[in-house]
Design an enzyme around this catalytic site. Sequence first.
Site, PDB file in Angstrom:
ATOM      1  N   ALA A  12       0.726  -0.832  -0.205  1.00  0.00           N
ATOM      2  CA  ALA A  12      -0.425  -0.377   0.157  1.00  0.00           C
ATOM      3  C   ALA A  12       0.767   1.523   0.149  1.00  0.00           C
ATOM      4  O   ALA A  12       0.320   2.402  -0.353  1.00  0.00           O
ATOM      5  CB  ALA A  12      -0.863  -0.036   1.212  1.00  0.00           C
ATOM      6  N   GLN A  15       4.372   2.415  -5.053  1.00  0.00           N
ATOM      7  CA  GLN A  15       3.763   3.609  -6.360  1.00  0.00           C
ATOM      8  C   GLN A  15       2.585   3.053  -6.462  1.00  0.00           C
ATOM      9  O   GLN A  15       1.571   4.467  -6.726  1.00  0.00           O
ATOM     10  CB  GLN A  15       4.450   2.975  -7.224  1.00  0.00           C
ATOM     11  CG  GLN A  15       6.250   3.676  -7.637  1.00  0.00           C
ATOM     12  CD  GLN A  15       6.216   3.882  -9.287  1.00  0.00           C
ATOM     13  OE1 GLN A  15       5.854   4.760  -9.588  1.00  0.00           O
ATOM     14  NE2 GLN A  15       6.340   2.705  -9.293  1.00  0.00           N
ATOM     15  N   ILE A  16       2.030   1.882  -6.865  1.00  0.00           N
ATOM     16  CA  ILE A  16       0.713   1.996  -7.386  1.00  0.00           C
ATOM     17  C   ILE A  16      -0.298   1.919  -6.357  1.00  0.00           C
ATOM     18  O   ILE A  16      -1.706   2.308  -6.616  1.00  0.00           O
ATOM     19  CB  ILE A  16       0.702   0.352  -7.688  1.00  0.00           C
ATOM     20  CG1 ILE A  16       1.721  -0.628  -9.130  1.00  0.00           C
ATOM     21  CG2 ILE A  16      -0.710   0.466  -7.856  1.00  0.00           C
ATOM     22  CD1 ILE A  16       1.764  -1.368  -9.856  1.00  0.00           C
ATOM     23  N   GLN A 112       0.578 -15.407   1.800  1.00  0.00           N
ATOM     24  CA  GLN A 112      -0.419 -14.395   2.039  1.00  0.00           C
ATOM     25  C   GLN A 112      -1.532 -15.597   1.523  1.00  0.00           C
ATOM     26  O   GLN A 112      -2.999 -15.041   2.036  1.00  0.00           O
ATOM     27  CB  GLN A 112      -0.495 -13.305   1.204  1.00  0.00           C
ATOM     28  CG  GLN A 112       0.012 -12.308   1.431  1.00  0.00           C
ATOM     29  CD  GLN A 112       0.852 -11.239   0.881  1.00  0.00           C
ATOM     30  OE1 GLN A 112       0.130 -10.750  -0.756  1.00  0.00           O
ATOM     31  NE2 GLN A 112       1.626  -9.978   0.956  1.00  0.00           N
ATOM     32  N   GLY A 130       1.713  -7.769  -8.328  1.00  0.00           N
ATOM     33  CA  GLY A 130       2.623  -7.617  -8.115  1.00  0.00           C
ATOM     34  C   GLY A 130       3.156  -8.904  -9.308  1.00  0.00           C
ATOM     35  O   GLY A 130       3.085  -9.836  -8.776  1.00  0.00           O
ATOM     36  N   ASP A 159      -1.810  -4.601 -19.537  1.00  0.00           N
ATOM     37  CA  ASP A 159      -1.073  -4.624 -21.299  1.00  0.00           C
ATOM     38  C   ASP A 159      -2.385  -4.906 -22.121  1.00  0.00           C
ATOM     39  O   ASP A 159      -2.331  -4.410 -23.426  1.00  0.00           O
ATOM     40  CB  ASP A 159      -0.847  -5.910 -21.378  1.00  0.00           C
ATOM     41  CG  ASP A 159       0.043  -6.812 -19.682  1.00  0.00           C
ATOM     42  OD1 ASP A 159       1.324  -6.099 -20.949  1.00  0.00           O
ATOM     43  OD2 ASP A 159      -0.175  -7.375 -19.594  1.00  0.00           O
ATOM     44  N   ARG A 162      -3.349  -1.390 -23.100  1.00  0.00           N
ATOM     45  CA  ARG A 162      -1.410  -0.951 -24.164  1.00  0.00           C
ATOM     46  C   ARG A 162      -2.270  -1.484 -25.376  1.00  0.00           C
ATOM     47  O   ARG A 162      -2.101  -0.025 -26.440  1.00  0.00           O
ATOM     48  CB  ARG A 162      -0.502  -1.622 -23.419  1.00  0.00           C
ATOM     49  CG  ARG A 162      -0.379  -0.379 -21.755  1.00  0.00           C
ATOM     50  CD  ARG A 162       0.771  -1.605 -21.145  1.00  0.00           C
ATOM     51  NE  ARG A 162       1.653  -1.434 -20.546  1.00  0.00           N
ATOM     52  CZ  ARG A 162       2.443  -1.240 -19.221  1.00  0.00           C
ATOM     53  NH1 ARG A 162       2.705  -2.795 -20.094  1.00  0.00           N
ATOM     54  NH2 ARG A 162       3.173  -0.322 -18.186  1.00  0.00           N
ATOM     55  N   HIS A 187       1.761 -12.425 -18.279  1.00  0.00           N
ATOM     56  CA  HIS A 187       2.497 -11.083 -17.972  1.00  0.00           C
ATOM     57  C   HIS A 187       3.558 -11.012 -18.425  1.00  0.00           C
ATOM     58  O   HIS A 187       4.234 -10.283 -16.352  1.00  0.00           O
ATOM     59  CB  HIS A 187       1.494  -9.937 -16.945  1.00  0.00           C
ATOM     60  CG  HIS A 187       2.086  -9.006 -17.002  1.00  0.00           C
ATOM     61  ND1 HIS A 187       2.225  -7.651 -17.383  1.00  0.00           N
ATOM     62  CD2 HIS A 187       3.099  -8.497 -15.602  1.00  0.00           C
ATOM     63  CE1 HIS A 187       2.347  -6.684 -17.048  1.00  0.00           C
ATOM     64  NE2 HIS A 187       2.622  -7.149 -15.826  1.00  0.00           N
TER      65      HIS A 187
HETATM   66  P1  NAX Z   1       7.088  -0.429  -5.181  1.00  0.00           P
HETATM   67  O1  NAX Z   1       8.359  -1.126  -4.633  1.00  0.00           O
HETATM   68  O2  NAX Z   1       6.577   1.276  -5.244  1.00  0.00           O
HETATM   69  O3  NAX Z   1       5.819  -0.413  -3.820  1.00  0.00           O
HETATM   70  C1  NAX Z   1       5.893  -1.968  -3.589  1.00  0.00           C
HETATM   71  C2  NAX Z   1       5.271  -2.494  -1.712  1.00  0.00           C
HETATM   72  O4  NAX Z   1       5.205  -3.278  -1.792  1.00  0.00           O
HETATM   73  C3  NAX Z   1       6.518  -1.646  -1.342  1.00  0.00           C
HETATM   74  O5  NAX Z   1       6.158  -0.331  -0.682  1.00  0.00           O
HETATM   75  C4  NAX Z   1       6.738  -2.667  -0.562  1.00  0.00           C
HETATM   76  O6  NAX Z   1       7.522  -2.070   0.757  1.00  0.00           O
HETATM   77  C5  NAX Z   1       6.125  -3.569  -0.419  1.00  0.00           C
HETATM   78  N1  NAX Z   1       6.255  -4.429   0.048  1.00  0.00           N
HETATM   79  C6  NAX Z   1       6.940  -5.728  -0.900  1.00  0.00           C
HETATM   80  N2  NAX Z   1       7.013  -6.998   0.108  1.00  0.00           N
HETATM   81  C7  NAX Z   1       6.092  -7.010   0.579  1.00  0.00           C
HETATM   82  C8  NAX Z   1       5.006  -7.674   1.530  1.00  0.00           C
HETATM   83  N3  NAX Z   1       5.432  -8.593   1.842  1.00  0.00           N
HETATM   84  N4  NAX Z   1       3.836  -7.297   2.153  1.00  0.00           N
HETATM   85  C9  NAX Z   1       3.249  -6.592   1.941  1.00  0.00           C
HETATM   86  N5  NAX Z   1       3.827  -5.720   1.221  1.00  0.00           N
HETATM   87  C10 NAX Z   1       4.754  -5.209   0.269  1.00  0.00           C
HETATM   88  O7  NAX Z   1       6.254  -0.950  -6.523  1.00  0.00           O
HETATM   89  P2  NAX Z   1       5.196  -0.608  -7.181  1.00  0.00           P
HETATM   90  O8  NAX Z   1       5.871   0.307  -8.707  1.00  0.00           O
HETATM   91  O9  NAX Z   1       4.124   0.093  -6.316  1.00  0.00           O
HETATM   92  O10 NAX Z   1       4.875  -1.940  -8.363  1.00  0.00           O
HETATM   93  C11 NAX Z   1       4.143  -3.445  -7.295  1.00  0.00           C
HETATM   94  C12 NAX Z   1       4.269  -4.247  -8.475  1.00  0.00           C
HETATM   95  O11 NAX Z   1       3.845  -4.667  -9.328  1.00  0.00           O
HETATM   96  C13 NAX Z   1       5.987  -5.095  -8.316  1.00  0.00           C
HETATM   97  O12 NAX Z   1       5.390  -6.209  -8.293  1.00  0.00           O
HETATM   98  C14 NAX Z   1       4.819  -4.440 -10.042  1.00  0.00           C
HETATM   99  O13 NAX Z   1       6.362  -5.660 -10.765  1.00  0.00           O
HETATM  100  C15 NAX Z   1       4.198  -4.706 -10.471  1.00  0.00           C
HETATM  101  N6  NAX Z   1       3.040  -3.926 -11.494  1.00  0.00           N
HETATM  102  C16 NAX Z   1       3.046  -5.187 -12.309  1.00  0.00           C
HETATM  103  C17 NAX Z   1       1.700  -4.866 -13.901  1.00  0.00           C
HETATM  104  C18 NAX Z   1       0.725  -5.488 -14.409  1.00  0.00           C
HETATM  105  O14 NAX Z   1      -0.039  -5.250 -14.662  1.00  0.00           O
HETATM  106  N7  NAX Z   1       0.606  -6.821 -13.579  1.00  0.00           N
HETATM  107  C19 NAX Z   1       2.010  -3.411 -14.298  1.00  0.00           C
HETATM  108  C20 NAX Z   1       2.964  -2.489 -13.339  1.00  0.00           C
HETATM  109  C21 NAX Z   1       3.627  -3.005 -12.035  1.00  0.00           C
HETATM  110  O15 NAX Z   1       5.000  -2.825 -12.526  1.00  0.00           O
END
Ligand code: NAX
Length: 328
Positions: A12, A15-16, A112, A130, A159, A162, A187
């Site tokens: 939470a 970024q997302i 989870q 994720g 995707d 896009r 993906h």
């Molecule tokens: P960020 O690195 O900004 O945020 C991730 C957050 O997850 C961090 O705040 C971290 O502390 C938290 N986190 C890590 N382990 C955790 C856990 N065990 N329990 C709870 N929180 C935890 O990444 P963000 O840009 O928000 O992207 C999140 C994920 O989305 C990444 O894995 C990214 O690769 C994936 N994406 C997936 C996409 C899709 O189309 N399926 C597109 C966008 C994005 O790249």
Amino acid sequence: NAQPVTVTVTGAAGQIGYGILFRIASGQMLGHDTQIRLRLLEIPQAVRAAEGTAMELDDCAFDRLESIEIFDDPVKAFDGVNVALLVGARPRGAGMERADLLAANGGIFGPQGEAINAGAASDVRVLVVGNPANTNALIAAQHAPDVPVERFNAMTRLDHNRALSQLARRGGVPVRDVRNVTIWGNHSASQYPDVFHARVGSRSGAELAEDRTWLTEDFIPTVAKRGAAIIEARGASSAASAANAAIEHVRDWVRGTPEGEWTSAGVPSNGAYGVPEGVISSFPVVSRDGEWQIVDGLEINDFSRERIDASVAELFEERAAVEKLGLV
Ligand code: NAX
């Protein structure tokens, strides 16, 4: 809608998370008549940052937002959850092998899944964002044997969107006039965006696809590598567009897709289109009465067949790797 809906967002403070929480709380995901109870799950080091986001949510005074709670324990965060958005994941670090990445994420998505199995509401829907999203979703599903596997999805809606946007540009039409694109498979860069059944204004996607150079050298790589292009331009990965895609995925799952249109989602394979059971793969889907149905009867030409098979093979490789690690 009399019953408030409990929505848990992991990652939470990321970024997302920052993009998605405000849209959920403002009613864009579940409708403006639904009260939301938000649960934020973070790792302990990021709880403080999540508290900051929660302060901003307070400051929006959203009238549909009933409560916000912050957790670092998945068992508590998923207790009674109706919609779980699994966004937080372990990113690939420098020099990290795929097996290390899968193992690190298994350490997140296994527990989870167990927590969802133990405490989620009977109607729970889980969307994994994720990465590696499809395999993380598979791991979570395998750790939740009491939850129907169909309730675990991986997100390929970004995707899909896009692809819609690229086709609109190619056809010189507004994006609302493009429909029935499909993302198949994983993906990842192996995904296959299929235009052969699409409508692009008054033209068919098959007609546009007659230009094979455009299809293979422009359209497909542009969609498949868009994430990398965003990182290159923005200096950070897609966030608002990913949040938007997750909102649309859940909205359509719960409230249905428009008549005559399909979308794309990573759902458990059931043998359709020659994709064997055992992976969570992207398909053309419609949503009816709160459940996805894979669109059937589409003709798959040789061009598509080869690319679908390649992406599905990658999913089975990931499955084999996590099986070896004892994660599924
Ligand atoms: P960020 O690195 O900004 O945020 C991730 C957050 O997850 C961090 O705040 C971290 O502390 C938290 N986190 C890590 N382990 C955790 C856990 N065990 N329990 C709870 N929180 C935890 O990444 P963000 O840009 O928000 O992207 C999140 C994920 O989305 C990444 O894995 C990214 O690769 C994936 N994406 C997936 C996409 C899709 O189309 N399926 C597109 C966008 C994005 O790249």
